[in-house]
Design an enzyme around this catalytic site. Structure first.
Site, PDB file in Angstrom:
ATOM      1  N   ARG A   1       6.342   3.824  -4.428  1.00 39.89           N
ATOM      2  CA  ARG A   1       7.177   2.864  -3.714  1.00 39.89           C
ATOM      3  C   ARG A   1       8.656   3.247  -3.810  1.00 39.89           C
ATOM      4  O   ARG A   1       9.386   3.215  -2.806  1.00 39.89           O
ATOM      5  CB  ARG A   1       6.944   1.458  -4.282  1.00 39.89           C
ATOM      6  CG  ARG A   1       5.500   0.994  -4.151  1.00 39.89           C
ATOM      7  CD  ARG A   1       5.205  -0.224  -5.017  1.00 39.89           C
ATOM      8  NE  ARG A   1       6.013  -1.371  -4.644  1.00 39.89           N
ATOM      9  CZ  ARG A   1       6.061  -2.502  -5.350  1.00 39.89           C
ATOM     10  NH1 ARG A   1       5.385  -2.610  -6.485  1.00 39.89           N
ATOM     11  NH2 ARG A   1       6.805  -3.500  -4.936  1.00 39.89           N
TER      12      ARG A   1
ATOM     13  N   ILE B   1      -2.130   0.063 -12.069  1.00 43.31           N
ATOM     14  CA  ILE B   1      -1.642   0.050 -10.697  1.00 43.31           C
ATOM     15  C   ILE B   1      -1.081  -1.346 -10.442  1.00 43.31           C
ATOM     16  O   ILE B   1      -1.486  -2.317 -11.083  1.00 43.31           O
ATOM     17  CB  ILE B   1      -2.733   0.416  -9.655  1.00 43.31           C
ATOM     18  CG1 ILE B   1      -3.977  -0.453  -9.808  1.00 43.31           C
ATOM     19  CG2 ILE B   1      -3.099   1.878  -9.771  1.00 43.31           C
ATOM     20  CD1 ILE B   1      -5.053  -0.135  -8.777  1.00 43.31           C
ATOM     21  N   ASP B   2      -0.137  -1.438  -9.537  1.00 40.98           N
ATOM     22  CA  ASP B   2       0.565  -2.699  -9.314  1.00 40.98           C
ATOM     23  C   ASP B   2      -0.373  -3.802  -8.828  1.00 40.98           C
ATOM     24  O   ASP B   2      -1.422  -3.539  -8.237  1.00 40.98           O
ATOM     25  CB  ASP B   2       1.675  -2.505  -8.277  1.00 40.98           C
ATOM     26  CG  ASP B   2       2.727  -1.511  -8.728  1.00 40.98           C
ATOM     27  OD1 ASP B   2       2.887  -1.335  -9.938  1.00 40.98           O
ATOM     28  OD2 ASP B   2       3.377  -0.903  -7.847  1.00 40.98           O
ATOM     29  N   LYS B   3       0.046  -5.024  -9.045  1.00 38.42           N
ATOM     30  CA  LYS B   3      -0.726  -6.195  -8.630  1.00 38.42           C
ATOM     31  C   LYS B   3      -1.138  -6.105  -7.169  1.00 38.42           C
ATOM     32  O   LYS B   3      -2.299  -6.334  -6.817  1.00 38.42           O
ATOM     33  CB  LYS B   3       0.100  -7.468  -8.863  1.00 38.42           C
ATOM     34  CG  LYS B   3      -0.533  -8.729  -8.309  1.00 38.42           C
ATOM     35  CD  LYS B   3       0.392  -9.926  -8.466  1.00 38.42           C
ATOM     36  CE  LYS B   3      -0.218 -11.175  -7.822  1.00 38.42           C
ATOM     37  NZ  LYS B   3       0.694 -12.354  -7.931  1.00 38.42           N
TER      38      LYS B   3
ATOM     39  N   THR C   1      -1.229  -3.472  -5.220  1.00 40.41           N
ATOM     40  CA  THR C   1      -1.813  -2.192  -4.828  1.00 40.41           C
ATOM     41  C   THR C   1      -3.306  -2.262  -5.121  1.00 40.41           C
ATOM     42  O   THR C   1      -3.694  -2.695  -6.207  1.00 40.41           O
ATOM     43  CB  THR C   1      -1.191  -1.026  -5.618  1.00 40.41           C
ATOM     44  OG1 THR C   1       0.211  -0.950  -5.315  1.00 40.41           O
ATOM     45  CG2 THR C   1      -1.842   0.299  -5.259  1.00 40.41           C
TER      46      THR C   1
END
Length: 318
Positions: free
Chosen positions: A245, A141-143, A145
């Site tokens: 996103r 998962i993104d930084k 998020t």
């Protein structure tokens, strides 16, 4: 450490001509992407030869053997970083990742990552299939998020979890705050995602069949409406980089705080910039089948305080 050899069924006539990675995925718990990585590493043999070509078409009578790598010491160093452990046993560990933590080391983020923390917490007992940079990491998962991510503590678990991602049986549900009001109470975005041809730091919906893009499907439901904003619940059917996103921006509803994809420009976002450390997106529910017991397990994580505060403020807007 002794290596494990996976021997696949002999290729029969009906499957002759199938691509190597597709044949492996259909006849084992390995995903196609895992097969490609192992082939490139020289770990796939067809008969008495090493086969590194992922596009190789199998022949009737081919015998395919795959050497599964042992867990290897990572180049990343263990760091004593506190983790919010939701669940752990000898095979998997589920973590509630905070906003701001990178999942694995990369250029500019060599330390302080989830991998660094896991190496210390698990004392190096993580799967080796992801390579030296991503031990144990099955998905990301993104930084910026927050939320749930599962890591594998051995190769067998990694293979089983990767297979669940490949066939979409692992359910991942996110809560997001999007800009604008939705006309309907829910829907599905089915639009392929690839690297943005204009800005290589971004992903984008790319419908040109000649361009490199992969099918991406996001199901969304409106959870709460505010003045000018909407809280939505998104369920991933696929798992592409930045998928939610990109898809929300594609339908005209970028996520609050997501300046990379068109958010961050409203008056409300600017006034509450201190609460925003990137996009308002939280991986709040994860459902998987335990790789050893076969038990179906669901884990949940509450919204982080920052998102709760944003929602409280949005409810006051008239």
């Amino acid at each position: 450490m002794e290596r494990k050899i996976l021997i696949l069924p002999t290729v029969d006539k009906s499957l002759a001509g199938t691509r190597l990675d597709a044949f492996v995925a259909a006849n084992s718990e390995l995903s196609r992407s895992a097969c490609v990585r192992l082939a490139e590493a020289g770990s796939v043999r067809v008969g008495d030869r090493v086969e590194k070509n992922k596009n190789y078409r199998v022949f009737e009578g081919d015998i395919i053997e795959i050497e599964l790598p042992p867990a290897v010491p990572s180049e990343a160093q263990p760091e004593d970083i506190e983790l919010d452990i939701v669940y752990e046993d000898d095979d998997i560990v589920v973590i509630n990742k905070p906003v701001g933590m990178v999942v694995h080391p990369a250029a500019g983020n060599e330390t302080g990552t989830l991998v660094n923390a896991l190496l210390a917490h698990c004392r190096g007992q993580l799967s080796g299939i992801g390579g030296v940079e991503r031990p144990g990491i099955v998905h990301r998962i993104d930084k910026d998020t927050s939320g749930l991510i599962v890591a594998a503590k051995n190769d067998a678990s990694h293979i089983a979890l990767a297979a669940q991602l490949e066939c979409h049986s692992m359910s991942r549900i996110y809560t997001a705050i999007a800009v604008g009001g939705f006309k309907t109470d829910g829907g599905t975005v089915d639009a392929p995602i690839g690297r943005c041809p204009v800005d290589r730091k971004k992903m984008a919906v790319i419908k040109d069949p000649e361009k490199s893009a992969k099918r991406a499907v996001t199901h969304y439901t409106v959870d709460e409406r505010f003045h000018g904003f909407t809280k939505v619940v998104c369920r991933l059917e696929t798992g592409r980089t930045h998928q939610i996103r990109v898809h929300m921006a594609y339908i005209g509803h970028p996520l609050v705080g997501d300046t990379l994809y068109g958010g961050g420009h409203t008056r409300f976002e600017k006034e509450n910039a201190k609460l925003l450390c990137g996009q308002a997106l939280h991986a709040g529910e994860l459902t998987l089948t335990h790789p050893k017991t076969g038990e179906r397990m669901t884990f949940s994580s509450p919204l982080p305080p920052e998102m709760e505060k944003l929602i409280e403020k949005l409810r006051l807007i008239q």
